[in-house]
Design a protein around this motif. Structure first.
Motif, short mmCIF file in Angstrom:
data_model
loop_
_atom_site.label_atom_id
_atom_site.label_comp_id
_atom_site.label_asym_id
_atom_site.label_seq_id
_atom_site.Cartn_x
_atom_site.Cartn_y
_atom_site.Cartn_z
N UNK A 213 43.14 41.41 40.63
CA UNK A 213 41.75 41.27 40.20
C UNK A 213 41.34 39.80 40.16
N UNK A 214 42.22 38.95 39.60
CA UNK A 214 41.90 37.52 39.51
C UNK A 214 41.80 36.87 40.87
N UNK A 215 42.71 37.22 41.78
CA UNK A 215 42.66 36.61 43.12
C UNK A 215 41.37 37.01 43.83
N UNK A 216 40.98 38.28 43.69
CA UNK A 216 39.74 38.74 44.32
C UNK A 216 38.53 38.01 43.74
N UNK A 217 38.52 37.86 42.42
CA UNK A 217 37.39 37.17 41.77
C UNK A 217 37.33 35.71 42.20
N UNK A 218 38.49 35.06 42.31
CA UNK A 218 38.49 33.65 42.71
C UNK A 218 38.09 33.49 44.18
N UNK A 219 38.51 34.46 44.98
CA UNK A 219 38.12 34.40 46.39
C UNK A 219 36.61 34.48 46.53
N UNK A 220 35.99 35.35 45.74
CA UNK A 220 34.54 35.46 45.76
C UNK A 220 33.89 34.19 45.21
N UNK A 221 34.52 33.61 44.17
CA UNK A 221 33.95 32.42 43.52
C UNK A 221 34.05 31.18 44.40
N UNK A 222 35.29 30.93 44.94
CA UNK A 222 35.51 29.72 45.72
C UNK A 222 35.14 29.89 47.18
N UNK A 223 35.22 31.11 47.66
CA UNK A 223 34.97 31.34 49.08
C UNK A 223 36.04 30.74 49.95
#
Length: 343
Positions: free
Chosen positions: A21-31
């Motif tokens: 979940x955290x990796x997915x959220x960071x991927x969306x956040x940082x791109x």
């Protein structure tokens, strides 16, 4: 033991989900895949260790805590941990990600890590409550089992003095008139009590052993009453290996002798039949000539009452015990379904 039954197994399972979940959220956040991966591999293991330390803290206290302190503590932990993880993540961003600018405000990042820890806290609280409920049920079951065991010991010990009192009275009445028979009775009583002591630690035993003990008891009574008492025992060989409560036949045959010889000049016949009723049931019948008299309130039938209580513990819904008059005979019929519960 399944892995989810241990804390660290559950910890790994929960954090596998939270890391994804955290990796997915960071991927969306940082791109950026590298930024999301680097942040996840550095920050989330620290969060894993922090939550593990919380568990060790609760475990080290070695005492039960109510739900309110757990909730308050986990909420405070999630908020403080959110600020701490944001600080660590900010250091990682500056050192590893070349001070990559954040698309979100520091407050939003703190909220993100707080939510991450709240998710873990909810899982931990659920697991703690589940284990507490399971432990409570286990303690209740153990307490009930101990109560049943103590009740069985009380009922079992009640039988031995009851039989010994009656048997010694029988010996005392024969010492002067028939010393040889009295001596044989003493020896048989000794052997019978030896059997009782040898099986005292076992709540169940093969029916074959009970039948042999019953034969010994009937022989003691035959020596006492001579031609006034005649006994026959018929046993189905297929029923001999069935496990039954220890001394379960004692009260039935003792009741037949006691009530069949109510008057000094009575002569009775006692017949014992044991047969396999079907694949899961056996039927035991003890028949004596005579008349079934009403029970006296001042002298209750200890043996039969004891037997009913023991049967209720060993066969909660799997037995039938009846005592009734059939013509000129009294019939005690006991049906046992299935195997006796271990108590």
């Amino acid at each position: 033991m399944p892995i989810l039954r241990t804390f660290w197994g559950a910890q790994c399972a929960v954090w596998s989900f939270l890391i994804l979940f955290g990796w997915t959220a960071r991927l969306i956040t940082f791109g950026d895949v590298f930024a999301a991966t680097a942040m996840t591999l550095i920050v989330d293991p620290i969060a894993f260790l922090m939550t593990g330390a919380v568990h060790v803290f609760f475990l080290s206290r070695r005492r039960r805590v109510t739900s309110i302190p757990i909730v308050v503590f986990l909420l405070c932990f999630s908020v403080v941990g959110g600020f701490l993880l944001h600080g660590i993540a900010d250091i990682v961003r500056r050192l590893v990600l070349d001070d990559m600018p954040l698309p979100l405000s520091p407050a939003m990042m703190t909220v993100f890590y707080t939510i991450l820890l709240i998710g873990w806290s909810l899982m931990y609280f659920w697991r703690t409550a589940l284990l507490e409920a399971r432990s409570e049920r286990l303690r209740a079951a153990e307490a009930q089992a101990e109560a049943v065991r103590l009740e069985m010991e009380r009922l079992h010990l009640q039988l031995a003095p009851h039989f010994l009192f009656n048997a010694l009275n029988s010996v005392a009445s024969e010492i002067h008139d028939r010393p040889d028979e009295a001596l044989e009775m003493v020896r048989r009583i000794s052997a019978y009590l030896r059997y009782c002591l040898d099986h005292a630690a076992h709540s169940r035993c093969p029916l074959a052993d009970e039948v042999e003990a019953m034969r010994a008891y009937l022989r003691i009574q035959e020596l006492r009453f001579e031609e006034r008492l005649r006994t026959t025992v018929t046993v189905d060989p297929e029923a001999l290996n069935v496990l039954v409560p220890h001394m379960i036949l004692q009260a039935l045959v003792e009741n037949a002798v006691k009530h069949g010889l109510r008057h000094q000049d009575d002569a009775i016949e006692i017949g014992v039949t044991v047969q396999r009723f079907d694949a899961g049931s056996i039927v035991i019948e003890v028949v004596n000539s005579g008349t079934l008299l009403p029970e006296r309130p001042d002298r209750p039938a200890i043996g039969l009452a004891n037997t009913r209580q023991r049967l209720h513990l060993h066969y909660p819904e799997g037995y039938e015990l009846t005592l009734k008059q059939v013509g000129d005979r009294v019939v005690a019929r006991l049906m046992l379904r299935g195997s006796a519960c271990r108590v």
